[in-house]
Every structure is written in structure tokens, then in C-alpha cells.
Design an enzyme around this catalytic site. Structure first.
Site, PDB file in Angstrom:
ATOM      1  CB  THR A   1      -0.944   0.058   1.236  1.00 25.30           C
ATOM      2  OG1 THR A   1      -0.151   0.026   2.414  1.00 25.30           O
ATOM      3  CG2 THR A   1      -1.928  -1.095   1.224  1.00 25.30           C
ATOM      4  CB  SER A   2       0.485   4.546  -1.506  1.00 27.33           C
ATOM      5  OG  SER A   2       0.367   3.978  -2.784  1.00 27.33           O
ATOM      6  CB  THR A   3      -0.270   6.062   3.051  1.00 34.23           C
ATOM      7  OG1 THR A   3      -1.632   5.626   3.030  1.00 34.23           O
ATOM      8  CG2 THR A   3      -0.010   7.019   1.905  1.00 34.23           C
TER       9      THR A   3
END
Length: 191
Positions: free
Chosen positions: A8-10
Site C-alpha cells: 500500500t502507498s501509505t
């Protein structure tokens, strides 16, 4: 051996990462590499997953955008995997599972990767248009400079002898912002 990769990006997307990990384990991945990082940043866990894979293994991801943002980026990874004799399986590509060990799987992956890249580029184009329109109407102000609002706290903590890393972590800002705040104090004291 099936080797999973989840991303996931964050860190705010923890539930998404957990769902990916669950899906990868459910289909039989013996080892799952996971990380919270942008697809354009250095992805250490992906590199480790590829290094870990041996001939005959298959790298498994839940969706193609977890692996790459562009068709070129995806095919670079597929080429690297091919060089090691490792396949790639995407669990949810247009509702189907696609495996690069077959010619049909490669064709479908290529088509859907192109669509995914097109969709992302269209989204970015709409975003730029929306920002330009908002700016023209005087509505768009941009993101609030959170680090500048904490500059006084940075200065106090620095004066107390805290390191830039400690300050950044305590205030939830980047180290670069800490250094800029410290430099601003030094520059204003010399003026």
C-alpha cells in the site's frame, strides 16, 4: 513455491494491506513480503521477494497496480522474473486470475496493464484540470504548509539539544523541514 507481495502507498491503508496479505495466504503463498511505500519509490520488500524467488516459483500479487504503475514498469519486473524462471500471477485482473506462465496470461496482462496505466493517466489529467480551474476561480490555495506552522517547536526542540531525526519524529514532519527551520534561524541571526 508461491511467494506473495503486498503493498500500500501509505500506513493509513493498513486495512488494505491486511486484506492483501489474507488473500495471498488463502491461495497458498508460503512467504509474503509486505510494505507501505509508493510504487515510484524504492521498494525494498519487492526486491527481496524477487531475490528470494527461485526457478519454478511464482510471485503472486492481488492486483497489478500493487506491483507497477506503468506497463513498462510491469514488463521490466516480468522480464526480471522470466530471467530467473519465475512466473507472475495476478489474482484480480478484470475479475480473473492471470498467470504469465501461459501465452494467454501474458496477452491478458499486457492488455489490462495498458488499461490500468491509461486509467491512472486520465485520473491525473482530471486532477490537473480541476486544480487549474480552482486556481482560476481563486478557490485553490494548495496544501497547508504544516511544517512551517511547527517551525517554532522545531527551534525550541533544537535549542534543547534534540537531533533533527528526533524532532522530525516527535512533530510528524520530514527531516528536511527540520533542517530548513534550523537554517532559517541561523540565517536570520546572521542578518
Amino acid at each position: 513455491m508461491l511467494i506473495g507481495y503486498a503493498r500500500t502507498s501509505t500506513t493509513e491503508q493498513a486495512a488494505g494491506l491486511e486484506a492483501q496479505q489474507r488473500d495471498l495466504k488463502a491461495i497458498g503463498c508460503e512467504r509474503v513480503f509486505s510494505e507501505h511505500v509508493s510504487s515510484v519509490a524504492s521498494r525494498e520488500q519487492l526486491a527481496q521477494a524477487i531475490a528470494f524467488a527461485r526457478e519454478g516459483d511464482t510471485l503472486v500479487v492481488t492486483k497489478v497496480d500493487r506491483l507497477a504503475r506503468s506497463t513498462v514498469g510491469l514488463w521490466d519486473i516480468v522480464k526480471e522474473l522470466d530471467g530467473k524462471g519465475v512466473g507472475l500471477r495476478v489474482l484480480n485482473l478484470g475479475g480473473e486470475t492471470v498467470d504469465t506462465k501461459s501465452a494467454t496470461g501474458r496477452l491478458i496482462l499486457s492488455i489490462f496493464a495498458g488499461f490500468a496505466q491509461f486509467e491512472r493517466e486520465m485520473m491525473l489529467e482530471r486532477q490537473r484540470e480541476g486544480i487549474a480551474k480552482a486556481k482560476a476561480e481563486g478557490v485553490y490555495k494548495g496544501r497547508k504548509p504544516t511544517a512551517r506552522a511547527k517551525a517554532e517547536d522545531v527551534r525550541k526542540m533544537h535549542a534543547e539539544g534534540k537531533t533533527p531525526t528526533e524532532i522530525a519524529k516527535a512533530l510528524g514532519i520530514g527531516r528536511g523541514s527540520v533542517y530548513r527551520a534550523i537554517e532559517d534561524v541561523a540565517a536570520s541571526s546572521q542578518a
